[in-house]
Design a protein around this motif. Sequence first.
Motif, PDB file in Angstrom:
ATOM      1  N   PHE A   1      50.003  32.059  18.702  1.00  0.00           N
ATOM      2  CA  PHE A   1      48.650  31.499  18.694  1.00  0.00           C
ATOM      3  C   PHE A   1      47.707  32.388  17.884  1.00  0.00           C
ATOM      4  O   PHE A   1      46.913  31.900  17.084  1.00  0.00           O
ATOM      5  CB  PHE A   1      48.150  31.354  20.130  1.00  0.00           C
ATOM      6  N   LYS A   2      47.802  33.709  18.084  1.00  0.00           N
ATOM      7  CA  LYS A   2      46.939  34.646  17.347  1.00  0.00           C
ATOM      8  C   LYS A   2      47.165  34.530  15.848  1.00  0.00           C
ATOM      9  O   LYS A   2      46.213  34.463  15.064  1.00  0.00           O
ATOM     10  CB  LYS A   2      47.215  36.082  17.802  1.00  0.00           C
ATOM     11  N   ASN A   3      48.429  34.538  15.431  1.00  0.00           N
ATOM     12  CA  ASN A   3      48.747  34.448  14.009  1.00  0.00           C
ATOM     13  C   ASN A   3      48.301  33.110  13.427  1.00  0.00           C
ATOM     14  O   ASN A   3      47.817  33.048  12.290  1.00  0.00           O
ATOM     15  CB  ASN A   3      50.248  34.636  13.796  1.00  0.00           C
ATOM     16  N   ALA A   4      48.465  32.044  14.199  1.00  0.00           N
ATOM     17  CA  ALA A   4      48.080  30.716  13.718  1.00  0.00           C
ATOM     18  C   ALA A   4      46.575  30.645  13.471  1.00  0.00           C
ATOM     19  O   ALA A   4      46.125  30.073  12.468  1.00  0.00           O
ATOM     20  CB  ALA A   4      48.505  29.654  14.730  1.00  0.00           C
ATOM     21  N   VAL A   5      45.789  31.231  14.384  1.00  0.00           N
ATOM     22  CA  VAL A   5      44.331  31.223  14.233  1.00  0.00           C
ATOM     23  C   VAL A   5      43.914  31.946  12.960  1.00  0.00           C
ATOM     24  O   VAL A   5      43.103  31.438  12.167  1.00  0.00           O
ATOM     25  CB  VAL A   5      43.660  31.877  15.464  1.00  0.00           C
ATOM     26  N   VAL A   6      44.483  33.140  12.733  1.00  0.00           N
ATOM     27  CA  VAL A   6      44.118  33.919  11.542  1.00  0.00           C
ATOM     28  C   VAL A   6      44.592  33.219  10.272  1.00  0.00           C
ATOM     29  O   VAL A   6      43.883  33.185   9.260  1.00  0.00           O
ATOM     30  CB  VAL A   6      44.701  35.344  11.619  1.00  0.00           C
ATOM     31  N   LEU A   7      45.790  32.631  10.300  1.00  0.00           N
ATOM     32  CA  LEU A   7      46.313  31.948   9.113  1.00  0.00           C
ATOM     33  C   LEU A   7      45.476  30.716   8.775  1.00  0.00           C
ATOM     34  O   LEU A   7      45.138  30.488   7.600  1.00  0.00           O
ATOM     35  CB  LEU A   7      47.770  31.544   9.345  1.00  0.00           C
ATOM     36  N   ILE A   8      45.140  29.913   9.765  1.00  0.00           N
ATOM     37  CA  ILE A   8      44.315  28.729   9.525  1.00  0.00           C
ATOM     38  C   ILE A   8      42.945  29.134   8.989  1.00  0.00           C
ATOM     39  O   ILE A   8      42.427  28.537   8.033  1.00  0.00           O
ATOM     40  CB  ILE A   8      44.166  27.896  10.815  1.00  0.00           C
TER      41      ILE A   8
ATOM     42  N   GLU B   1      54.025  41.027  13.917  1.00  0.00           N
ATOM     43  CA  GLU B   1      55.031  40.658  14.920  1.00  0.00           C
ATOM     44  C   GLU B   1      54.496  40.829  16.344  1.00  0.00           C
ATOM     45  O   GLU B   1      54.770  40.016  17.220  1.00  0.00           O
ATOM     46  CB  GLU B   1      56.290  41.521  14.743  1.00  0.00           C
ATOM     47  N   ASP B   2      53.732  41.878  16.565  1.00  0.00           N
ATOM     48  CA  ASP B   2      53.263  42.157  17.924  1.00  0.00           C
ATOM     49  C   ASP B   2      52.036  43.055  17.872  1.00  0.00           C
ATOM     50  O   ASP B   2      52.107  44.184  17.389  1.00  0.00           O
ATOM     51  CB  ASP B   2      54.376  42.833  18.740  1.00  0.00           C
ATOM     52  N   ARG B   3      50.918  42.561  18.330  1.00  0.00           N
ATOM     53  CA  ARG B   3      49.694  43.360  18.327  1.00  0.00           C
ATOM     54  C   ARG B   3      48.853  42.997  19.536  1.00  0.00           C
ATOM     55  O   ARG B   3      48.971  41.915  20.122  1.00  0.00           O
ATOM     56  CB  ARG B   3      48.889  43.141  17.045  1.00  0.00           C
ATOM     57  N   ALA B   4      48.014  43.921  19.898  1.00  0.00           N
ATOM     58  CA  ALA B   4      47.099  43.716  21.020  1.00  0.00           C
ATOM     59  C   ALA B   4      45.694  44.080  20.566  1.00  0.00           C
ATOM     60  O   ALA B   4      45.501  45.036  19.816  1.00  0.00           O
ATOM     61  CB  ALA B   4      47.518  44.568  22.212  1.00  0.00           C
ATOM     62  N   THR B   5      44.741  43.300  21.003  1.00  0.00           N
ATOM     63  CA  THR B   5      43.344  43.562  20.669  1.00  0.00           C
ATOM     64  C   THR B   5      42.598  43.972  21.927  1.00  0.00           C
ATOM     65  O   THR B   5      42.537  43.212  22.880  1.00  0.00           O
ATOM     66  CB  THR B   5      42.690  42.307  20.067  1.00  0.00           C
TER      67      THR B   5
END
Length: 446
Positions: free
Chosen positions: A3-10, A160-164
Amino acid sequence: MKFKNAVVLIASVVFYSWGGVRYLLLLFCLIIVNYFCGIAIGDVVYSQATGKRRVLLIFALLVDVLNLVIFKYLSFLVSSVEGIITKISGTECSLDMPQLALPIGISFFTFQIMSYVIDVYKGQVEPQKNILKFALYVMMFPRMMAGPIVRYNDVNREIEDRATSLEMIELGIKRFIMGFAKKVFLANAMGEMADAVFALNGGFNTAYAWLGALSYTLQIYYDFSGYSDMAIGLGLVFGFHFSENFNYPYISSSIQEFWRRWHISLSSWFRDYVYIPLGGNRKGRIRTYVNLWTVFLLTGIWHGAAWQFIIWGLYHGLFMFIERLGLGKLLKRVPKVIGHVYALVIVVIGWVFFRADNISIAVNYIQNMFAFRFDNFAVESVVMKLNTWYCFMLMVAVVLACPIYRKITNYKIPQVISYAGYLVLFALGIIYLSGLSYNPFIYVKF
């Protein structure tokens, strides 16, 4: 994580498509070609098929470079050929060629893609098997337009794996606001004066010549470092740690030190992918100098398709060469202030080539800087800009170009006051920006 990657990519796709959907399609094509080449190179990385891997690498790099040449340099090459033919034949030569708009940030995303396939070829990174994650690496909108140039190895784990955390978001927002303020207040104020002086086309005295050159020196620093701060700040908000791109370059005491502090991501890119592969300083003095000149020639070409950028690159290469011949050792023995003055003067003069529309204008401008003419101060367009606001911003710009801000932030400031200060700074920036005309970041056009 998906979900995180999809938001940034979009968000990245929407952000880049603002500059034109057709260039978004061009970027997609580059992503597809380099993605599959990376996969293919990685599949045989531990086999004996070295020749196949080299062919795939060359193919990917040719596609990347050809794209850069067509959209950024073809018009310059054609106009240069026209000029040569006209001089030789004595008759006007005009070659029919369609004008191509420059895709935004083309040099930055092209260098990122190239570094990825090279690193896969060297076995330094594993190829990304997910094309959407690879697209995210290439198109990550916070730093896509004007850097910093991010290596795949620097962000692959965070893709691949990150936390904010809340702490990262807070640091990111503060960094973004500081970059925003640099651009809106400092860079734009310095840019107005630089534009006023350079618009005179040489009709000014020595004092105004230095005023315009110094103003542009500060403008380009705060404009570019401001963008980098905003990109790094947004990256933190989304959980990415981008590398620093500037480290107070104007306090340098040599040109070698300047290039260790200015546009660090580009300098390290040329070091790792051009200078070292050519032999660096391992193959004798002559070869070292050739490699050095090659890097700075390419640095000038990277910045723009015009002769003044090439001259600017070679100009810096010249002083790197002189410092390696012995000036660098001398600068270490003399009082440091001499080195600071030397480096700053060389850099300021170099920026004139960068800012001028052509070489003859740059040469004429530099002549005025050393003509020691101090008449005709009543130039209305310059006098109007030389107001209290400009003088205050100039003072702030000079102070913040030194590591004073870093020392100030080491002191504990009550959290409420800190938050209020950043909020007021951002609000004032928005209000001030609303009254300005369109003024894009300088490095976006590269």
